[in-house]
Structures are given as structure tokens and as C-alpha cells.
Design a protein around this motif. Structure first.
Motif, PDB file in Angstrom:
ATOM      1  N   SER A   1       0.814  -1.222   0.000  1.00 39.82           N
ATOM      2  CA  SER A   1       0.000   0.000   0.000  1.00 39.82           C
ATOM      3  C   SER A   1       0.845   1.269   0.000  1.00 39.82           C
ATOM      4  CB  SER A   1      -0.919   0.017   1.233  1.00 39.82           C
ATOM      5  OG  SER A   1      -1.720  -1.149   1.281  1.00 39.82           O
TER       6      SER A   1
ATOM      7  N   VAL B   1       3.503   3.747  -1.835  1.00 40.11           N
ATOM      8  CA  VAL B   1       3.898   4.093  -3.199  1.00 40.11           C
ATOM      9  C   VAL B   1       4.985   5.154  -3.193  1.00 40.11           C
ATOM     10  CG1 VAL B   1       1.612   3.532  -4.087  1.00 40.11           C
ATOM     11  CG2 VAL B   1       2.135   5.900  -3.408  1.00 40.11           C
TER      12      VAL B   1
ATOM     13  N   ILE C   1      -1.732   4.384  -0.367  1.00 39.99           N
ATOM     14  CA  ILE C   1      -2.963   4.093  -1.104  1.00 39.99           C
ATOM     15  C   ILE C   1      -4.113   4.055  -0.105  1.00 39.99           C
ATOM     16  CG2 ILE C   1      -4.186   2.433  -2.548  1.00 39.99           C
ATOM     17  CD1 ILE C   1      -1.488   1.495  -3.607  1.00 39.99           C
TER      18      ILE C   1
ATOM     19  N   THR D   1       4.314   5.591  -8.408  1.00 38.46           N
ATOM     20  CA  THR D   1       4.854   4.281  -8.754  1.00 38.46           C
ATOM     21  C   THR D   1       4.490   3.271  -7.675  1.00 38.46           C
ATOM     22  OG1 THR D   1       6.728   5.341  -9.880  1.00 38.46           O
ATOM     23  CG2 THR D   1       6.932   2.992  -9.374  1.00 38.46           C
ATOM     24  N   LEU D   2       3.859   2.193  -8.071  1.00 37.69           N
ATOM     25  CA  LEU D   2       3.457   1.150  -7.126  1.00 37.69           C
ATOM     26  C   LEU D   2       4.640   0.276  -6.741  1.00 37.69           C
ATOM     27  CD1 LEU D   2       0.061  -0.009  -8.723  1.00 37.69           C
ATOM     28  CD2 LEU D   2       0.511   1.917  -7.165  1.00 37.69           C
ATOM     29  N   GLN D   3       4.408  -0.606  -5.790  1.00 41.19           N
ATOM     30  CA  GLN D   3       5.480  -1.484  -5.316  1.00 41.19           C
ATOM     31  C   GLN D   3       6.028  -2.361  -6.442  1.00 41.19           C
ATOM     32  OE1 GLN D   3       4.507  -4.866  -2.833  1.00 41.19           O
ATOM     33  NE2 GLN D   3       6.112  -4.316  -1.352  1.00 41.19           N
TER      34      GLN D   3
ATOM     35  N   LEU E   1      -6.660  -1.805  -6.192  1.00 44.11           N
ATOM     36  CA  LEU E   1      -5.374  -1.519  -5.566  1.00 44.11           C
ATOM     37  C   LEU E   1      -5.379  -1.994  -4.115  1.00 44.11           C
ATOM     38  CD1 LEU E   1      -4.817   2.093  -6.947  1.00 44.11           C
ATOM     39  CD2 LEU E   1      -3.625   0.010  -7.660  1.00 44.11           C
TER      40      LEU E   1
ATOM     41  N   SER F   1      -6.877   3.611 -11.639  1.00 42.09           N
ATOM     42  CA  SER F   1      -6.628   2.179 -11.473  1.00 42.09           C
ATOM     43  C   SER F   1      -7.712   1.593 -10.579  1.00 42.09           C
ATOM     44  CB  SER F   1      -5.245   1.938 -10.863  1.00 42.09           C
ATOM     45  OG  SER F   1      -4.949   0.564 -10.790  1.00 42.09           O
TER      46      SER F   1
END
Length: 462
Positions: free
Chosen positions: A174, A176, A193, A216-218, A246, A243
Motif C-alpha cells: 500500500s 507508493v 494508497i 509508482t506502485l510497489q 489496488l 486504477s
């Protein structure tokens, strides 16, 4: 007059008008004649002449210098001609250097801090660049729609605490990375998130002044984010990415914390290269009042390691719930300070976040419509020791601009209160609301000017 014993004869010669030089004897015969000896030269004479010759080595006389006092030798004249351009270049560089130094001093006497960094107190007076911005007009990120009814949900803690490994596995997806595009730099920070459909929480100073923001996500998937709303006063911002499904974080009650509770921080210290870093510590203090940019923020204090890039990241309890948003680290340029980090309690952040999602701004915040900074001692001396808040810019939409305030003014008095710093300016208008009129005195080009300015709603300048 000076006397000198010659050879071994015991006779002394007196010479008048000479202070240095060599006796005028060029042969053994000359030596014998002056010493009163006649006849053939013998070995004794040769030895005594050799001793004299070694003592008075004949040196050629220098050529007479017939130049007048103002004439110089040709080689010296050529050296002066060559050094002229060098002196000119040095003078120009010195003038340029002084000009740059004065300009830097006008902006701020404090050392530079990287954009998007976790702000350090008490030596840095602003979260990002050292300037203190009274309006949010410089942030030009594309805006997202508001008012869809989404709110932040705070849950009670579950019955069982998690291990630190379980906390990391549950929360890290969660977390970012945030990257803000600035006119001449890039800001890096951390975000959380909040919802499965793409709401992301971070610090306002991470995205302040940006024209675009990337999340940018994990798993390294990137999204262009839109700005739902931001509030500089509470240092909170909400972003939206396009998106679904998530991994949303869970939020806990920060009011249930007690000093000594274990907490964890996950973030991107010093940038994306170290993203997902986990640190741990305890709650060191609750309801700690920290004075920031002329206002008091009531924060959680922790000794969990926080560094530049952790801004906007989560402070987590032992149940894997977010109970704070990391925002400030205490540091010093003259001594080592460790274990002094601060986070916004999630319970006090919730109403701000909900209003940002609902309206895109926090209503009722009064603003002059200017960007200001403190004057360093060097800059104050340049302005004949005038003290005050230096006006970096004036929003052309503001009442301050309409009244006549301009960039480069130095605010010295507000409502009869002397202003020595930006903090004094904030304190002077703290009790004034939207629509109130304040009296402002500024120093400009050797003169003092007075203005009457009607305070505006900050949302009208965002």
C-alpha cells in the motif's frame, strides 16, 4: 669611513666615500708597492697576494642605469601588459560572485534543502525550498474531479498484534513512490494508497510547486496522478490515479496510542533507490506541539528513523494500521540529532482529507496572496539593517497586488505589530479571517509605504 686590515702587515687602509666594493689592486706588484715593499717578488708575497685576492674577489661593476625614474625596463613593461586582462577577469568574477551571494541571501540565509525532502526543524523554515509560501498557486498539477463521497475510514484494532515481518508484508504493497516535476528539479516522496480505486495520500510539500506528479506502485507500475486537493497549512494532499483493485491500507485510531507503543515506518529514504525501507521505533511523545512556518502543528513524536524521501509515508502500529503520516524530522547543522521524527496523527488528518476529496480545498483559510522568506543578516545589512519578511512573489489575482504590493518589498509592520521574520507575519494575521482588512507597511527602495489589504480565501488563489 671604514678601516680594513690588509694581509699580515698590520697596516690599515682608510677609504673614504666607499661603503662596499673591492680594492683596486690587480697584481702582486701593485700589492707590494702599496705595502712599501720593493725588490723581487718572493714566495711570501705570492702567498699574501693570494690571500688578499681570495678575500677581495674582483666583481665587474654594473652598467650605469641612465633611465629616468619613470622609465621601466622593456621586460617589466611587457609583464604589466600581460597581467592587465587577468586583473580585469578577476574583478568581473568578483563582482558576479558578490551579486550572486547577495541574491542568495535575499532569498534565504539558511542552507538549501532538496525539494520533496522531509523538512528539518528548527533550522529549515519551509518544507521544500526554504521559502515560505502563503498561497498554493504555484502547484499546477492537473486537477481531478471531486465530491464522489469517498471518505477515510478509521477502524478499531484487531485483537492480536502482528510480528514486524507480518506488518511489512501487509502494509508495504500500500506504500507508493511519489515523483513531482518541478521547473528545475524533481521532488521525491512517499504516499499511501487510501482506496482501491486510486486515492493516494501524501504530504503537500512533496508535490508543492509541481506541474506533474507520477505515482509508482510497489511492482514498479507507474501512473500519472491528478491532484484532488492540497492544504499547505496541514501539509496534506490527496492524489488520484486511474486504477482499480489496488491494495488499500487500513487506518487505525491514533488517539488510542500511548507513549512507548511500538511503531514502524515504511518509505523511500533519499529517493526511489531505497524504496520500501522499513524502520522501527516507539511513540516518544503524543500531542507534541511543533512550530512550523508561523503555525503550530500538533504531532506524534517517534524515534523510528525518518529521512528525506519518507515524507508522506505511513507510521504504522503493531496491528498493521496507519496511525500517522510522516512529515518532519528534527536535525541540526552543528550537532548530531537522531531519533526525532514527527508524524501527523491520522485522527486529525481525517477531516482534512475528507474535505479535500469533497471540495478540493479547505475553506475559510485567509491569505494575503504572497510568497515570503526571511532576510538573512547579510541581506538585512544590504538594506541598511531593515528587518522583516521579504516578498518573493505576489499573486496577480490577490488583493495585495491590487493594493500595490510587489516582489522585492520587505514587510516591516502588520496591524501595528513590528515584523522581524516570516513567523511574525503569520502570527500577526493568525486571528484574521477571510474578508478582514489588515494594515501593512513595507520598505521599498529606501522608502516606507502603507497598504490596506483585504484578506482572501486561499481557495480563490489555488
Amino acid at each position: 669611513m671604514w678601516e680594513e686590515e690588509i694581509g699580515g702587515t698590520g697596516k690599515k687602509e682608510e677609504r673614504s666615500g666607499e661603503t662596499e666594493g673591492t680594492p683596486e689592486k690587480t697584481s702582486v706588484s701593485d700589492y707590494r708597492a702599496e705595502s712599501g715593499r720593493t725588490g723581487h717578488t718572493d714566495a711570501r708575497d705570492e702567498r699574501q697576494y693570494s690571500a688578499w685576492e681570495s678575500r677581495y674577489q674582483r666583481q665587474p661593476s654594473p652598467e650605469p642605469d641612465n633611465r629616468t625614474p619613470w622609465e621601466e625596463a622593456p621586460y617589466r613593461s611587457r609583464r604589466r601588459k600581460r597581467s592587465g586582462p587577468l586583473f580585469l577577469i578577476i574583478a568581473v568574477l568578483l563582482i558576479v560572485g558578490i551579486s550572486v551571494f547577495i541574491r542568495y541571501s535575499l532569498v534565504n540565509g539558511t542552507p538549501w534543502q532538496p525539494y520533496g525532502s522531509l523538512p528539518s526543524l528548527p533550522f529549515v523554515t519551509s518544507p521544500s525550498s526554504g521559502q515560505q509560501e502563503e498561497t498554493t498557486g504555484q502547484t499546477t498539477v492537473e486537477r481531478a474531479p471531486v465530491g464522489d463521497g469517498t471518505t477515510l475510514t478509521i477502524s478499531s484494532p484487531p485483537g492480536k498484534a502482528l510480528t514486524i515481518q507480518d506488518v511489512y508484508r501487509e502494509v508495504s504493497p500500500s506504500v507508493v513512490s511519489i515523483m513531482g516535476t518541478l521547473p528545475d528539479a524533481t521532488a521525491y516522496g512517499t504516499g499511501i494508497i487510501m482506496s482501491a480505486d486510486g486515492y493516494v495520500i501524501t504530504n503537500y510539500h512533496v508535490i508543492e510547486g509541481s506541474s506533474a506528479v507520477t505515482v509508482t506502485l510497489q511492482d514498479d507500475e507507474e501512473f500519472d496522478a491528478k491532484l484532488v486537493g492540497g492544504d499547505a497549512q496541514t501539509d496534506l494532499a490527496v492524489l488520484k490515479i486511474d486504477s482499480e483493485n489496488l491494495p488499500a491500507a487500513k487506518f487505525g485510531d491514533s488517539g488510542a496510542l500511548v507513549v512507548g507503543d511500538s511503531v514502524y515506518a515504511i518509505g523511500n529514504p533519499l529517493g526511489v533507490e531505497l524504496k520500501g525501507t522499513l524502520t522501527d521505533g516507539i511513540i516518544s511523545a503524543i500531542n507534541r506541539d511543533i512550530y512550523v512556518d508561523g503555525r503550530t502543528m500538533t504531532l506524534l513524536q517517534t524515534n523510528a528513523a525518518l529521512n528525506s524521501g519518507n515524507s508522506g509515508g505511513p507510521l504504522i502500529n503493531v496491528y498493521g494500521q496507519i496511525i500517522g503520516i510522516n512529515t518532519i524530522k528534527m536535525s541540526s547543522y552543528s550537532s548530531t540529532i537522531e531519533g526525532l521524527g514527527f508524524a501527523i496523527p491520522i485522527s486529525s488528518a481525517k477531516p482534512i482529507i475528507d474535505e479535500l476529496i469533497a471540495k478540493g480545498y479547505i475553506s475559510g483559510r485567509s491569505a494575503i496572496g504572497i510568497t515570503v522568506s526571511d532576510l538573512s543578516d547579510t541581506a538585512a545589512a544590504f538594506y541598511k539593517n531593515v528587518r522583516g519578511a521579504y516578498v518573493e512573489s505576489v499573486d496577480t489575482r490577490s488583493n495585495a497586488y491590487k493594493a500595490g504590493m510587489r516582489q522585492g518589498d520587505i514587510i516591516t509592520v502588520v496591524n501595528g505589530v513590528e515584523i522581524q521574520s516570516v513567523d511574525d507575519l503569520y502570527a500577526a494575521k493568525e486571528d484574521c479571517g477571510v474578508g478582514d482588512t489588515i494594515s501593512v507597511t513595507v520598505y521599498r527602495n529606501g522608502k516606507y509605504l502603507d497598504f490596506e489589504i483585504v484578506l482572501m480565501d486561499a481557495s480563490d488563489l489555488s
